[in-house]
Design a protein around this motif. Structure first.
Motif, short mmCIF file in Angstrom:
data_model
loop_
_atom_site.label_atom_id
_atom_site.label_comp_id
_atom_site.label_asym_id
_atom_site.label_seq_id
_atom_site.Cartn_x
_atom_site.Cartn_y
_atom_site.Cartn_z
N ASP A 61 0.82 -1.22 0.00
CA ASP A 61 0.00 0.00 0.00
C ASP A 61 0.85 1.26 0.00
O ASP A 61 0.42 2.32 0.46
N GLU B 152 -0.57 4.35 -1.84
CA GLU B 152 -1.64 5.00 -1.08
C GLU B 152 -1.07 5.77 0.11
O GLU B 152 -1.51 6.89 0.41
N SER C 117 -1.22 8.90 -3.13
CA SER C 117 -1.92 8.66 -4.39
C SER C 117 -3.29 8.05 -4.11
O SER C 117 -3.44 7.20 -3.23
N THR C 118 -4.28 8.48 -4.89
CA THR C 118 -5.65 7.99 -4.67
C THR C 118 -6.16 7.16 -5.84
O THR C 118 -7.04 6.32 -5.66
#
Length: 246
Positions: A104, A107, A111-112
């Motif tokens: 992850d 994220e 960053s989305t």
């Protein structure tokens, strides 16, 4: 660091950019690549034999312990400068990230718009009823840890895609859309040999996009891309961002 001028021009003018990331993206955060993860108790196991449905059926405690070990490694890792550069870049340009990584770090960097085509260490689920299960990672003390049981009686399995399994239908559909819509695809830290994800660069090219490869070494995909940059993610992406948004 000298950034390829053609890549700077393509990046500045692109309406949409898709970044395909692989193990090399996270290696600079201290996460070993798939094969390099075989150390300690698991050094005598071939990862190809652990990351399969057959291995899960034969010895779920062994497989669960190995993925718990990988999850424990992830807990101590932090996003590197490459992850952070992509997150910053996405604030002023349409950046979509398609990742083969099961961590992850994108994220956590901010960053989305991240598409996980190989699943995630953080999304375990029941192997019978497919109910999601909260991630609860603990450093294993041995090479076997019995996996938790679901209320239905099934076993909770890692949320990654194993060899021989189909990619998540929704995620891969989104990845295909990102490849077809982009003007520029940047392939970072991936060997280009694991299909079907490796075919996304060719799909982008066939739809008119330019494809750039950022990797310190030659790969299976090198001969097919438009721009080759021999550099690592954590050094190249911040340098590119500085040129695109000085």
């Amino acid at each position: 660091m000298e950034v390829p001028p053609t890549l700077v021009e393509k990046a500045r003018t692109a309406r949409s950019i898709t970044v395909l990331t692989g193990a090399g993206m996270s290696a600079e955060s201290g996460l070993p690549t798939f094969r390099d993860a075989q150390t300690g108790l698991w050094a005598r196991y071939d990862p190809m034999t652990l990351a399969t449905p057959e291995a899960w059926r034969e010895d779920p405690a062994l497989v669960w312990a190995w993925y718990q070990k990988r999850g424990a490694m992830l807990q101590t890792a932090e996003p590197n400068a490459g992850h952070l550069a992509l997150a910053t870049w996405s604030k002023f340009q349409d950046i979509r990230i398609v990742t083969q990584n099961v961590d992850d770090l994108h994220e956590r960097a901010g960053s989305t718009n991240v598409i996980h085509v190989h699943g995630s260490l953080l999304t375990p689920y029941c192997d019978s009823c497919h109910t999601p299960y909260p991630a609860d990672v603990e450093e294993p003390t041995g090479e076997r840890v019995p996996p938790p049981k679901c209320a239905c009686g099934g076993l909770i399995r890692p949320g990654v895609v194993w060899f021989g399994e189909m990619l998540p239908e929704d995620a891969f559909a989104r990845a295909i859309d990102a490849a077809q819509r982009c003007d520029l695809m940047i392939v970072v830290g991936t060997s280009g040999i694991v299909y079907p994800a490796a075919g996304l660069a060719q799909l982008a090219q066939s739809n008119g996009a330019s494809v750039a490869e950022i990797n310190p070494a030659e790969t299976e995909a090198s001969s097919q891309v438009d721009i080759r940059w021999r550099a690592t993610a954590a050094t190249a992406l911040p340098a590119l961002l500085a040129q695109v948004n000085p």
